[in-house]
Design an enzyme around this catalytic site. Structure first.
Site, short mmCIF file in Angstrom:
data_model
loop_
_atom_site.label_atom_id
_atom_site.label_comp_id
_atom_site.label_asym_id
_atom_site.label_seq_id
_atom_site.Cartn_x
_atom_site.Cartn_y
_atom_site.Cartn_z
N TRP A 116 -21.75 -105.61 -60.65
CA TRP A 116 -22.61 -106.22 -61.69
C TRP A 116 -24.06 -106.32 -61.21
CZ3 TRP A 116 -20.05 -110.83 -64.74
CH2 TRP A 116 -18.80 -110.43 -65.22
N GLN B 99 -32.29 -99.28 -60.03
CA GLN B 99 -32.43 -100.73 -59.89
C GLN B 99 -32.50 -101.11 -58.41
OE1 GLN B 99 -30.27 -103.34 -62.91
NE2 GLN B 99 -28.64 -101.95 -62.28
N TYR C 19 -15.89 -92.95 -63.86
CA TYR C 19 -16.93 -93.45 -62.94
C TYR C 19 -16.28 -94.06 -61.69
CZ TYR C 19 -20.33 -96.79 -61.05
OH TYR C 19 -21.12 -97.54 -60.21
N ASP D 133 -17.13 -102.20 -57.60
CA ASP D 133 -15.92 -102.96 -57.90
C ASP D 133 -15.02 -102.18 -58.88
OD1 ASP D 133 -17.99 -103.25 -59.79
OD2 ASP D 133 -17.14 -105.10 -60.60
N1 NAP Z 1 -25.34 -101.14 -61.78
C1 NAP Z 1 -24.23 -101.76 -61.47
O1 NAP Z 1 -23.81 -102.72 -62.15
C2 NAP Z 1 -23.44 -101.36 -60.24
C3 NAP Z 1 -22.23 -102.01 -60.00
C4 NAP Z 1 -21.51 -101.64 -58.86
C5 NAP Z 1 -21.98 -100.67 -58.01
N2 NAP Z 1 -23.15 -100.02 -58.29
C6 NAP Z 1 -23.59 -98.98 -57.36
O2 NAP Z 1 -24.81 -99.41 -56.76
C7 NAP Z 1 -25.65 -98.28 -56.51
C8 NAP Z 1 -27.01 -98.51 -57.15
O3 NAP Z 1 -26.82 -98.73 -58.55
P1 NAP Z 1 -28.05 -98.95 -59.55
O4 NAP Z 1 -27.62 -99.95 -60.55
O5 NAP Z 1 -29.31 -99.15 -58.79
O6 NAP Z 1 -28.07 -97.52 -60.25
P2 NAP Z 1 -29.20 -96.86 -61.17
O7 NAP Z 1 -30.21 -97.89 -61.56
O8 NAP Z 1 -28.49 -96.10 -62.24
O9 NAP Z 1 -29.92 -95.84 -60.17
C9 NAP Z 1 -29.32 -94.64 -59.79
C10 NAP Z 1 -30.37 -93.74 -59.19
O10 NAP Z 1 -29.80 -92.43 -58.99
C11 NAP Z 1 -30.71 -91.49 -59.51
N3 NAP Z 1 -30.07 -90.24 -59.92
C12 NAP Z 1 -29.06 -90.07 -60.80
N4 NAP Z 1 -28.80 -88.75 -60.94
C13 NAP Z 1 -29.67 -88.08 -60.13
C14 NAP Z 1 -29.92 -86.73 -59.84
N5 NAP Z 1 -29.22 -85.74 -60.43
N6 NAP Z 1 -30.89 -86.42 -58.95
C15 NAP Z 1 -31.62 -87.40 -58.36
N7 NAP Z 1 -31.44 -88.70 -58.59
C16 NAP Z 1 -30.48 -89.03 -59.47
C17 NAP Z 1 -31.32 -92.20 -60.71
O11 NAP Z 1 -32.47 -91.57 -61.20
P3 NAP Z 1 -33.02 -91.86 -62.70
O12 NAP Z 1 -32.21 -92.97 -63.29
O13 NAP Z 1 -34.45 -92.21 -62.51
O14 NAP Z 1 -32.79 -90.60 -63.44
C18 NAP Z 1 -31.60 -93.54 -60.07
O15 NAP Z 1 -32.73 -93.48 -59.24
C19 NAP Z 1 -24.88 -97.05 -57.04
O16 NAP Z 1 -24.16 -96.49 -55.98
C20 NAP Z 1 -23.92 -97.66 -58.05
O17 NAP Z 1 -22.76 -96.85 -58.20
C21 NAP Z 1 -23.90 -100.35 -59.38
#
Ligand code: NAP
Length: 292
Positions: free
Chosen positions: A149, A11, A124, A101
């Site tokens: 979020w 995302q 997580y 968070d």
């Molecule tokens: N989503 C939330 O609500 C949220 C809330 C708080 C903090 N965060 C943090 O914000 C950051 C971005 O989150 P997001 O929502 O953008 O996450 P996301 O959509 O799940 O994207 C995570 C990325 O990591 C990649 N990835 C996962 N395993 C991998 C592997 N083994 N090798 C290479 N790439 C890999 C995924 O690839 P594919 O999916 O294409 O396999 C995707 O590109 C993260 O650090 C997350 O912890 C997210």
């Protein structure tokens, strides 16, 4: 500036791949180009690219599945960012990373600051906290942005799900007892890139002096229930909605493998002060995200 971006299919990573582009040459990797569990290949890739900035938007983000796969979650959320931080330090390249968070237990009733005690309730959250700590121990010029979020209109995040449920269901049952700071991935990417642009001529010294953890989510807090109400109100195609009723529920009504923290609104004033940038209010941002 040579920028190395990980997580380009996620995302946030998808947006960063665009917002970082005006700052220089972006070398962007997703799982198709590099499986991050292959740590030796990761190290080799960083050494080949010789970046002047590393931005890591990759993570293991499957909150419930992590309960069954703690080793994989720890590898991707602790070891991998630690290796990135080590390589960044060797290259004198600043490292920008994201955390969550979910490092908090959600028991505090006011917004969390960076000085509040962490106490993750699930694998997580624990793995992300270990990642923060590992990066801190490596040192170097690093900025860890704890966000919350995160939503995007691409893929199947919460906002897209609500819009889809509203078109297929009469009643939506949504929890009132989870309160957080909704964050549009595009706005988070914009603010990250504006922060990176500030440092252009002396990025290592700039980020070294400011290294640490910062909260950065959509300003303000809202319950999942009221967030859903706002999504329905701002839906660009309300005529397609079938939903008649929004029914209040509690987190306990929807048992999940991972326990969720309840109230995790983030106080972002440290980031605002240090970088002289801020995330707009969550509702104004949602309006921008959904505008036709
Ligand atoms: N989503 C939330 O609500 C949220 C809330 C708080 C903090 N965060 C943090 O914000 C950051 C971005 O989150 P997001 O929502 O953008 O996450 P996301 O959509 O799940 O994207 C995570 C990325 O990591 C990649 N990835 C996962 N395993 C991998 C592997 N083994 N090798 C290479 N790439 C890999 C995924 O690839 P594919 O999916 O294409 O396999 C995707 O590109 C993260 O650090 C997350 O912890 C997210």
């Amino acid at each position: 500036m040579r920028i190395l971006l990980f997580g380009k299919t996620g995302q946030l990573g998808w947006e960063l791949n665009r917002t970082l582009a005006p700052l220089g040459d972006v070398y962007a990797f997703g799982p198709d180009e590099l499986d991050l569990i292959e740590v030796d290949t990761l190290t080799r890739t960083i050494r080949e690219v010789q970046p002047e900035l590393i931005v890591n938007a990759s993570a293991y983000t499957a909150v419930d599945r992590a309960e069954q796969e703690p080793k994989l979650a720890m590898l991707l959320n602790e070891k991998v960012p630690m290796v990135m931080a080590e390589e960044a330090r060797k290259l004198n390249a600043p490292f920008i990373h994201y955390s969550t968070d979910y490092v908090f237990d959600g028991a505090k009733t006011s917004a969390y600051t960076e000085d509040d005690l962490t106490n993750p309730l699930n694998v997580y959250g624990h793995s992300k906290l270990k990642g923060e700590q590992a990066i801190g121990q490596v040192g170097g010029a690093h900025v860890i942005l704890r966000t919350s979020w995160v939503y995007s209109l691409r893929g199947n995040g919460f906002v897209s799900k609500v819009l889809s449920w509203a078109r297929s269901q009469d009643t939506l049952k949504i929890v009132t007892d989870q309160v957080g700071s909704p964050t549009w991935a595009r706005m988070l990417a914009e603010v990250t890139s504006a922060m990176a642009a500030r440092s252009f001529s002396d990025s290592w010294e700039y980020f070294l002096e400011k290294s640490g953890v910062y909260h950065l989510g959509g300003a303000g807090g809202v319950s999942r229930f009221d967030f859903t109400r706002a999504i329905l109100e701002l839906d660009p195609h309300p005529e397609e909605q079938k939903v008649k009723e929004l029914e209040a529920a509690l987190t306990a009504d929807f048992p999940t493998p991972a326990i969720r923290p309840l109230t995790t609104t983030l106080d972002c004033s440290r980031f605002n002060r240090v970088f002289e940038l801020s995330m707009p209010d969550w509702k104004n941002t949602l309006r921008l995200a959904l505008e036709k």
